[in-house]
Enzyme design. Structure first.
Site, PDB file in Angstrom:
ATOM      1  CG  ASP A  30      31.738  56.530  52.457  1.00 26.47           C
ATOM      2  OD1 ASP A  30      32.597  56.089  51.852  1.00 26.47           O
ATOM      3  OD2 ASP A  30      30.815  55.876  53.002  1.00 26.47           O
ATOM      4  CB  SER A  79      30.352  52.341  54.228  1.00 26.38           C
ATOM      5  OG  SER A  79      31.168  52.867  53.281  1.00 26.38           O
ATOM      6  CB  THR A 132      27.745  56.074  56.118  1.00 20.12           C
ATOM      7  OG1 THR A 132      28.913  55.426  55.410  1.00 20.12           O
ATOM      8  CG2 THR A 132      28.372  56.898  57.257  1.00 20.12           C
ATOM      9  CD  GLU A 278      28.173  58.867  53.973  1.00 21.21           C
ATOM     10  OE1 GLU A 278      29.203  57.945  53.828  1.00 21.21           O
ATOM     11  OE2 GLU A 278      26.909  58.746  53.808  1.00 21.21           O
ATOM     12  CG  ASP A 283      33.076  55.087  49.123  1.00 21.37           C
ATOM     13  OD1 ASP A 283      34.455  54.717  49.306  1.00 21.37           O
ATOM     14  OD2 ASP A 283      32.144  54.442  48.652  1.00 21.37           O
ATOM     15  CG  ASP A 325      33.533  55.143  55.402  1.00 23.28           C
ATOM     16  OD1 ASP A 325      34.366  55.875  54.782  1.00 23.28           O
ATOM     17  OD2 ASP A 325      32.396  54.902  54.969  1.00 23.28           O
ATOM     18  CG  HIS A 416      36.488  50.500  50.347  1.00 21.00           C
ATOM     19  ND1 HIS A 416      35.300  50.072  51.078  1.00 21.00           N
ATOM     20  CD2 HIS A 416      35.721  51.534  49.359  1.00 21.00           C
ATOM     21  CE1 HIS A 416      34.307  50.667  50.879  1.00 21.00           C
ATOM     22  NE2 HIS A 416      34.471  51.609  49.745  1.00 21.00           N
TER      23      HIS A 416
HETATM   24 ZN   LIG Z   1      33.079  52.396  48.969  1.00 24.07          ZN
END
Ligand SMILES: [Zn+2]
Ligand SMILES: *[C@@H]1O[C@H](CO)[C@@H](O)[C@H](O)[C@H]1NC(C)=O
Ligand SMILES: *[C@@H]1O[C@H](CO)[C@@H](O)[C@H](O)[C@H]1NC(C)=O
Ligand SMILES: *[C@@H]1O[C@H](CO)[C@@H](O)[C@H](O)[C@H]1NC(C)=O
Length: 491
Positions: A30, A79, A132, A278, A283, A325, A416
């Site tokens: 992620d 996500s 996720t 994951e 992330d 993602d 992101h």
């Molecule tokens: Zn994030």
């Protein structure tokens, strides 16, 4: 089913027809972008191989294509929308979990595998009800419906019953009734109790996990193990902190254990398994602009990729696909000096907690210099830098900014980005070559579960029909309670 899938393939039907796997391992790093991998590789190279820059990490070898990730309401996805695309094959809006923009549920590849008689697993380092994993076994309007997502994931309120045979990750507090200590639910649903009464083995700590004996002991599927509910977001610990604290299993340990369990449950049967793994916290470290944690979470992802590649060499009826993602942080390596990250032993997240909980009588400067700077790789900070840190309104922001500067990396955002992400794949022998052909080139993220669907010969549209069989008001009715939203970034 399989023959219609072949006919439906408008391009290279012979190639698509050839991919037939018993098991699929799907890995989501992620928030992982191309710069994440470069940053991790150069650091790992320095630490493990004395600067031999010809070394590769496992994921380097398995890059097959690129993926675009947009959501219906934003070119930058979260996500939830991206997960809905790569788990269910449909584009949706940011925050949507397993539903289309008109709030209609769509079946996931995991649900399709389960209904076809396969075994299934979700193994993550976030909370198990984070976006996720959620998109594989729940259907809600908003990703923050944490209570409802947990209820659906374990089968309590999923219209088709329990869909997941292995659940491992954080988020323990969502599975305890409000009346029990350590609960973060708003109601009295006892999801661990429900799990037990439906045959699940329940684990809530490291020693209970160890009793699985790497999946080779007495305990069989189904099982649920949730190992953390402290911290703001109830995630499992960053790998840096986990190594020092030793109270949680690593992602790699959870993967090894799950694959052994799934293999034992299916190896003498026709039907295999689907598992989603994951590396969730790449992330989170991107959001925090924490370069060392971002790199170490990425190194752990590569360890998992290496383990899975060897697993597939030994079990050639299995294929692996892996794609993030979305990218997170807008990371650039504009003057990268990995040595600056070498001595970091703690995450920003951990040190912020240490700082917040410092003894009330403590001398701030002394505490910073002795307890915070050394584990953040900043033991040689100058007096001027220490002054700046002490004057900062947010110490965490200033710490990661100083470390990033010393390491010569820049972050363009705490969120992101819309950049495309890498697609990886692996299968043994001839199937490996065929999988490479299928994955080569540029894909929309909605195409990814369709590739798995064909390979396994399962049917996601049939799941969608079942989910809608008795009306779809349940998706809307079980919406989240806005009063429950904690202050968090859109992960
Ligand atoms: Zn994030
Ligand atoms: C771990 O969980 C088990 C129950 O599964 C409990 O008996 C044990 O006391 C727990 N251990 C720790 C260290 O909390
Ligand atoms: C990017 O990094 C360089 C070198 O560390 C630094 O001088 C510059 O200010 C950074 N730029 C931004 C936008 O943070
Ligand atoms: C739909 O409702 C019928 C009748 O109550 C029930 O037998 C069936 O299991 C339900 N199916 C789903 C998918 O909810």
């Amino acid at each position: 089913m399989r023959s219609s899938a072949i006919i439906a393939g408008a391009f290279a039907p012979a190639v698509l027809a050839a991919i037939q796997a018993k098991n699929v391992i799907y890995i989501v790093p992620d928030g992982y972008g191309q710069a994440s991998q470069t940053m991790a590789r150069d650091l790992a190279t320095l630490v493990d191989h004395a600067g031999d820059v010809t070394r590769e990490l496992a994921a380097d070898d398995m890059v097959r294509g690129l993926v675009r990730t947009w959501a219906t309401n934003n070119l930058i996805t979260d996500s939830a929308a991206s997960g809905t695309a790569f788990a269910c094959g449909f584009k949706s809006y940011n925050n949507a979990v397993g539903i289309t923009p008109d709030f209609q549920p769509v079946g996931s590849i995991l649900e399709a595998a389960k209904l076809a008689g396969m075994k299934t697993g979700l193994v993550v380092t976030s909370t198990i009800n984070h976006a996720t994993p959620a998109v594989y076994a729940s259907h809600v309007k908003h990703r923050n419906s944490y209570d409802e997502i947990a209820s659906q994931e374990i089968g309590y309120s999923h219209p088709l019953g329990p869909m997941v045979d292995i659940l491992l990750g954080g988020g323990r507090c969502y599975f305890k009734p409000k009346s029990e200590s350590g609960s973060c639910r708003k109601d009295d649903k006892d999801l661990f109790g429900f799990a037990k009464s439906h045959g699940f083995h329940v684990m809530q700590n490291r020693s209970a996990f160890d009793a699985l004996e790497k999946g080779l002991g007495k305990i069989r599927l189904p099982y649920i193990g949730l190992f953390n509910d402290d911290g703001i977001l109830d995630q499992m610990k960053y790998e840096l902190d986990r190594v020092l604290d030793g109270d949680e299993p690593s992602l790699l340990e959870m993967v090894e254990t799950s694959l052994n369990s799934l293999h034992r449950a299916t190896h003498c049967k026709k039907k295999g398994y689907f598992i989603m793994i994951e590396a969730s916290r790449i992330d989170h470290a991107g959001h925090a602009n924490d370069p060392a944690s971002h790199a170490h979470e990425t190194i752990m992802y590569n360890k998992v990729m290496d383990y899975v590649r060897k697993w597939i060499d030994a079990h050639p009826d299995t294929i692996m696909m892996s794609a993030a993602d979305h990218e997170c942080g807008g990371l650039t390596l504009n003057g990268y000096r990995p040595l600056a990250l070498k001595d970091v032993t703690r995450s920003r997240e951990h040190l912020e907690t240490v700082w917040k909980n410092r003894p009330s009588g403590a001398d701030s400067r002394q505490f910073l210099v002795s307890e915070i700077l050394p584990p953040f790789g900043l033991a040689s900070a100058t007096d001027a830098e220490i002054n700046t840190l002490l004057q900062a309104s947010n110490l965490g922001n200033e710490l990661v900014s100083l470390l990033s500067k010393k390491a010569g990396v820049n972050w363009s955002t705490g969120g992101h980005t819309a950049s495309d992400i890498n697609l990886h794949g692996y299968a043994a022998g001839e199937m490996g070559k065929e999988l490479s052909l299928v994955l080569s080139g540029h894909h929309d993220n909605t195409e990814l579960p369709r590739i798995v669907e064909k390979a396994l010969g399962v049917d996601m549209d049939a799941v969608t029909k079942l989910l809608r069989a008795n009306g779809t008001n349940w998706v809307v009715k079980r919406d989240f309670d806005e009063t429950h939203i904690v202050d968090e970034h859109n992960h």
